[in-house]
Design an enzyme around this catalytic site. Structure first.
Site, PDB file in Angstrom:
ATOM      1  N   GLU A 351       0.782  -1.231   0.000  1.00  0.00           N
ATOM      2  CA  GLU A 351       0.000   0.000   0.000  1.00  0.00           C
ATOM      3  C   GLU A 351       0.820   1.290   0.000  1.00  0.00           C
ATOM      4  OE1 GLU A 351      -2.874  -0.270   3.180  1.00  0.00           O
ATOM      5  OE2 GLU A 351      -4.177  -1.574   2.023  1.00  0.00           O
ATOM      6  N   GLU A 455      -6.142  -8.147  -0.095  1.00  0.00           N
ATOM      7  CA  GLU A 455      -6.886  -7.832   1.120  1.00  0.00           C
ATOM      8  C   GLU A 455      -8.346  -7.571   0.765  1.00  0.00           C
ATOM      9  OE1 GLU A 455      -5.245  -4.739   3.550  1.00  0.00           O
ATOM     10  OE2 GLU A 455      -3.175  -5.467   3.340  1.00  0.00           O
TER      11      GLU A 455
END
Length: 541
Positions: A351, A455
């Site tokens: 991320e 995720e």
């Protein structure tokens, strides 16, 4: 003669059906197979979040015993003079004088804490400079670029009231000239008439990561807390649970300091490498594969607690030294685990933020990381994560990062965005089928890296959702995410928030995994072959 004809027809049928089955299977395996999954077509994974990289929201009790636990690194505070009823302000956000003259607090009146000990702190202005005082009698300025002893202040608390003193024992006060000076002549009391008394408001206390835990407890207590956590939060029994429920992969977040075990840089705590080794051993025992995910990079790639940011800032992309150190960590991990039979892939960075990590810098890093891993293995998948924020994952498909076994990781949450705030359960499910299914199809058809939903979670902004609604939401996500060419991984195995907790969802039947798509395809193939055989026989008789 009839018997001979029947036997001949039976042999022809067997050959034809066998060829048909083989052709279908080869097409299926070529299009969808992930190498190394022992017959399973794609990743059905679970993240081991909150284990080797601390995230306080996953297990808040880790922070319970920290003294002044509401004043961790990265906490934002505002200070108001009890006598003047004015806020302390770093003029222009920092870089110049400090005044005590504001009626309303905003950005310039907000300071971020760097914690030195239970009672010693440094104050960082909104522009990044630290409050500094040269000694007794001085005025306080917000001009220091790097903090040291002259930027360190000692806090005495009485609920929300505080005194601030220097190491010499002299207290700061708000003067009638609206200045902040280190010249209060005696030990102050706590009443409103005392110029050395300030009212402290905690504006934000959002960071509860490895930095905050280690620096909050201090090394020896933090070592005790983390050793217990690492030994109990994830165990071999958890791998057995995952195996019994059809999970074939774990994605394991790690921090950059793992490469320096057993003596990581302060304040980080040793022991995460031993825990990762244990995970690989347990994975072998249960025929589970491992993805090592570099969740926290030096300097932080997104300013969040899970990247071990000290104060919410991001410095990774602006420092060649940080990037070089990150590549060294990738080299360490690849060298150590490349030949391990449980390794499926290494994720180069989790991320990165679109707001602070330019695409050209990220692509350059990804290309170098790919080459490092390929020094040690041609088999392991190299996983690159899309930037979080307003970024199109297709930008990574156009970057030509690597040629073999490369995967783009995208994260799907129906949260963290005002877009989802007022959605009903039906709206959320419709969004999965219409928007995310279309995006996945476009990515699968892009003729580039494989697609990994690294995720996702069976949680949303719907208030008081029923079990049936959660089941429908989970079913919709699984139906769509099963199409991802590399697979998916749920966030996360264990969590104090029950709908984020994979184990709770499975045990309480809120998430119904069903059969893996490849097994479903196998059953369908058998049924189809049987139907073809019956048709063949019917036409031959």
């Amino acid at each position: 003669m009839l018997l001979k004809a029947a036997l001949s027809m039976d042999r022809d049928l067997s050959k034809w059906v066998g060829a048909f089955l083989l052709s279908c299977w080869l097409i299926f395996r070529t299009a969808f197979c992930v190498e190394g999954l022992n017959g399973d077509a794609k990743v059905r994974g679970v993240n081991l979040g909150g284990w080797l990289v601390v995230e306080g929201w996953i297990k808040p009790s880790l922070f319970d015993d920290i003294p002044n636990g509401d004043m961790l690194d990265g906490t934002q505070v505002q200070l108001k003079s009890a006598t003047l009823q004015k806020y302390v302000c770093a003029e222009n956000g920092g870089g110049t004088t400090v005044s005590v003259n504001r009626d309303v607090a905003s950005l310039w009146e907000t300071f971020t804490l760097w914690r030195i000990s239970d009672f010693a702190f440094q104050f960082r202005s909104s522009s990044g400079q630290f409050l500094t005082c040269d000694g007794d009698g001085c005025s306080v300025f917000a001009t220091a670029q790097t903090p040291s002893a002259t930027e360190t202040f000692y806090i005495e608390r009485n609920d929300s009231r505080i005194h601030i003193r220097l190491s010499t024992g002299t207290y700061l006060q708000a003067t009638t000239a609206n200045q902040l000076t280190a010249d209060y002549p005696e030990e102050p009391g706590w009443d409103d008439d005392n110029a050395a008394t300030f009212l402290m408001s905690i504006v934000a206390n959002n960071l509860h990561g490895d930095y905050q835990l280690a620096n909050g407890y201090g090394h020896f207590k933090a070592k005790e807390v983390l050793k217990k956590h690492r030994n109990t939060f994830i165990t071999t029994e958890d791998f057995g649970f995952l195996y019994r429920h059809g999970i074939n992969t774990v994605r394991i977040p790690v921090g950059w300091w793992i490469a320096f075990d057993p003596s990581p840089p302060a304040p980080f705590i040793e022991g995460s490498l031993e825990a990762l080794d244990n995970a690989f051993t347990w994975a072998i025992a249960y025929n589970i594969k491992c993805i090592i995910d570099l969740h926290a990079a030096p300097g932080s790639q997104n300013g969040m607690e899970h990247s071990a940011s000290r104060d919410g800032t991001t410095g990774w992309s602006t420092s060649p030294d940080y990037i070089s150190k990150t590549l060294d960590v990738i080299d360490f991990l690849a060298k150590r685990y490349a030949k391990h039979p449980a390794l499926l892939g290494i994720e180069l960075l989790n991320e990165p933020s679109v707001a602070s990590v330019p695409l050209d810098i990220l692509v350059s890093y990804y290309k170098q990381g790919y080459e490092i891993i390929r020094k040690y293995t041609s088999r392991a998948y190299v996983i690159i994560c899309q930037r979080i924020g307003n970024a199109d994952p297709l930008e990574l498909y156009q970057a030509n990062i690597g040629s073999h076994n490369i995967v783009v990781d995208i994260h799907y949450y129906s949260l963290f965005d005002t877009f989802f705030v007022n959605m009903s359960s039906g709206d959320n499910i419709q969004f999965i089928y219409e928007s995310r299914e279309a995006q996945l199809k476009a990515l699968n058809d892009a003729n580039g890296p494989l697609v990994f939903i690294g995720e996702w979670v069976n949680e949303w902004n719907v208030t008081n959702g029923s079990q049936a609604e959660y089941q429908d939401f989970g079913r919709a996500q699984l139906e769509v995410y099963n199409a991802a060419s590399f697979g998916w991984a749920y966030w996360t195995l264990k969590n104090d928030r029950k709908h984020w907790d994979f184990e709770w969802n499975i045990r309480n039947n809120y998430l119904q995994l069903g059969e893996s798509p490849d097994r479903q395809f196998g059953y369908q193939l058998v049924i189809l072959a049987s139907a073809v055989a019956c048709l063949f026989l019917h036409n031959s008789l």
